[in-house]
Design a protein around this motif. Structure first.
Motif, PDB file in Angstrom:
ATOM      1  N   ILE A  23       3.447  -4.110   4.159  1.00  0.00           N
ATOM      2  CA  ILE A  23       2.828  -4.205   2.835  1.00  0.00           C
ATOM      3  C   ILE A  23       3.880  -4.055   1.737  1.00  0.00           C
ATOM      4  CG2 ILE A  23       0.504  -3.539   3.566  1.00  0.00           C
ATOM      5  CD1 ILE A  23       0.885  -0.804   2.647  1.00  0.00           C
ATOM      6  N   ASP A  24       3.687  -4.874   0.712  1.00  0.00           N
ATOM      7  CA  ASP A  24       4.547  -4.841  -0.461  1.00  0.00           C
ATOM      8  C   ASP A  24       4.243  -3.584  -1.280  1.00  0.00           C
ATOM      9  OD1 ASP A  24       6.139  -5.914  -2.656  1.00  0.00           O
ATOM     10  OD2 ASP A  24       4.211  -6.409  -3.603  1.00  0.00           O
ATOM     11  N   PHE A  25       5.088  -3.287  -2.239  1.00  0.00           N
ATOM     12  CA  PHE A  25       4.897  -2.063  -3.035  1.00  0.00           C
ATOM     13  C   PHE A  25       4.352  -2.359  -4.449  1.00  0.00           C
ATOM     14  CE2 PHE A  25       6.726   1.440  -5.664  1.00  0.00           C
ATOM     15  CZ  PHE A  25       6.001   2.475  -5.129  1.00  0.00           C
ATOM     16  N   ASP A  26       5.230  -2.901  -5.323  1.00  0.00           N
ATOM     17  CA  ASP A  26       4.838  -3.090  -6.722  1.00  0.00           C
ATOM     18  C   ASP A  26       3.683  -4.089  -6.858  1.00  0.00           C
ATOM     19  OD1 ASP A  26       6.767  -1.372  -7.979  1.00  0.00           O
ATOM     20  OD2 ASP A  26       8.303  -2.881  -7.570  1.00  0.00           O
ATOM     21  N   ASN A  27       2.644  -3.670  -7.510  1.00  0.00           N
ATOM     22  CA  ASN A  27       1.451  -4.498  -7.780  1.00  0.00           C
ATOM     23  C   ASN A  27       0.644  -4.849  -6.528  1.00  0.00           C
ATOM     24  OD1 ASN A  27       1.918  -4.855 -10.745  1.00  0.00           O
ATOM     25  ND2 ASN A  27       3.796  -5.810  -9.985  1.00  0.00           N
ATOM     26  N   THR A  28       0.995  -4.200  -5.415  1.00  0.00           N
ATOM     27  CA  THR A  28       0.196  -4.341  -4.199  1.00  0.00           C
ATOM     28  C   THR A  28      -0.407  -2.977  -3.847  1.00  0.00           C
ATOM     29  OG1 THR A  28       1.459  -6.218  -3.366  1.00  0.00           O
ATOM     30  CG2 THR A  28       0.253  -4.944  -1.744  1.00  0.00           C
ATOM     31  N   ILE A  29       0.489  -1.962  -3.795  1.00  0.00           N
ATOM     32  CA  ILE A  29       0.016  -0.582  -3.645  1.00  0.00           C
ATOM     33  C   ILE A  29      -0.154   0.045  -5.024  1.00  0.00           C
ATOM     34  CG2 ILE A  29       0.628   1.734  -2.839  1.00  0.00           C
ATOM     35  CD1 ILE A  29       2.342   0.490  -0.701  1.00  0.00           C
ATOM     36  N   VAL A  63       1.310  -8.276   3.539  1.00  0.00           N
ATOM     37  CA  VAL A  63       0.384  -8.262   2.404  1.00  0.00           C
ATOM     38  C   VAL A  63       1.229  -8.177   1.134  1.00  0.00           C
ATOM     39  CG1 VAL A  63      -1.536  -7.073   1.292  1.00  0.00           C
ATOM     40  CG2 VAL A  63      -1.322  -7.009   3.799  1.00  0.00           C
ATOM     41  N   ASP A  64       1.063  -9.143   0.237  1.00  0.00           N
ATOM     42  CA  ASP A  64       1.907  -9.201  -0.967  1.00  0.00           C
ATOM     43  C   ASP A  64       1.110  -9.822  -2.111  1.00  0.00           C
ATOM     44  OD1 ASP A  64       5.338  -9.216  -1.115  1.00  0.00           O
ATOM     45  OD2 ASP A  64       4.204 -10.008  -2.838  1.00  0.00           O
ATOM     46  N   ASP A  65       1.427  -9.400  -3.332  1.00  0.00           N
ATOM     47  CA  ASP A  65       0.689  -9.938  -4.484  1.00  0.00           C
ATOM     48  C   ASP A  65       1.315 -11.223  -5.032  1.00  0.00           C
ATOM     49  OD1 ASP A  65       2.855  -8.073  -5.493  1.00  0.00           O
ATOM     50  OD2 ASP A  65       2.234  -9.020  -7.377  1.00  0.00           O
ATOM     51  N   LEU A  66       2.478 -11.609  -4.525  1.00  0.00           N
ATOM     52  CA  LEU A  66       3.146 -12.793  -5.077  1.00  0.00           C
ATOM     53  C   LEU A  66       3.100 -13.981  -4.113  1.00  0.00           C
ATOM     54  CD1 LEU A  66       6.389 -11.305  -6.728  1.00  0.00           C
ATOM     55  CD2 LEU A  66       4.294 -12.090  -7.868  1.00  0.00           C
TER      56      LEU A  66
END
Ligand SMILES: [Mg+2]
Length: 207
Positions: A10-16, A160-163
């Motif tokens: 899992i991604d960090f910024d804007n995902t978690i 899992v990523d927001d980008l």
């Protein structure tokens, strides 16, 4: 091959981390937006990019949001429950973030990685007996290539990523499932699943 025990990346910024309420006040404080500006990350980015030096301004705002103002950010709803369920299901979770040590143009010189780890600790994410993660499960990479290499190295079954641009990168590792986290919704895109909340992600990925 995805198995019950395949790691989830899992991604960090804007995902978690939900910075939605941090961007606008920061951009206003920096004098880049009018004081009555209302909107989240996407609205701020759109508004800043209309200026000729908008890209630089956007980077400056990010440098401050991801550093000195990190502590104003909140944990997305459902992340904690997701981690707890993953641990119950014996699915290892790795946090894999493209994060430089220093923010662009951040004159405070905040170490973004130190800030991120401190924030996670503050959110109780390192209560390992509950969440199953600790600092050794968190990876910071200096660029996107390094991030995707790490996803492959760790044997992740899914990222899992927001980008979308991360998930659609030509260097995205073969055989890893692409999962877009889109809390504001997104148009369907081929080759990736899209989920709007961590509750949905937990049901879809962990059963
Ligand atoms: Mg992100």
């Amino acid at each position: 091959v995805t198995t019950r025990s395949s790691p989830i990346g899992i991604d960090f910024d804007n995902t978690i981390v939900d910075y939605d309420r941090v961007f606008a006040p920061t951009a206003v404080e920096m004098g880049f937006l009018p004081s009555d500006f209302v909107g989240g990350k996407i609205a701020v980015r759109r508004a800043l990019r209309t200026a000729s030096n908008g890209e630089e301004r956007w980077m400056r705002v990010q440098g401050r949001v991801y550093g000195p103002r990190m502590f104003e950010a909140r944990l997305f709803d459902g992340v904690r429950a997701f981690l707890i369920r993953a641990r119950e299901r014996e699915r290892p979770v790795f946090v894999i973030s493209h994060k430089t040590e220093r923010g662009h143009f951040d004159e405070t010189g905040t170490d973004l990685r130190v800030a991120a780890l401190a924030w996670m600790d503050d959110q109780g994410l390192f209560r390992t007996d509950e969440t199953g993660i600790d600092r050794s499960r968190v990876f910071f990479e200096p660029d996107r290539t390094g991030k995707l290499r790490r996803v492959a190295e760790l044997g992740c079954a899914i990222l899992v990523d927001d980008l979308p641009e991360v998930l659609e990168d030509p260097a995205f590792p073969v055989g890893v499932e692409r999962c877009l986290f889109a809390p504001a919704g997104a148009e369907p895109r081929s080759g990736m699943r899209i989920h709007a909340s961590w509750r949905e992600l937990a049901d879809a990925l962990l059963g």
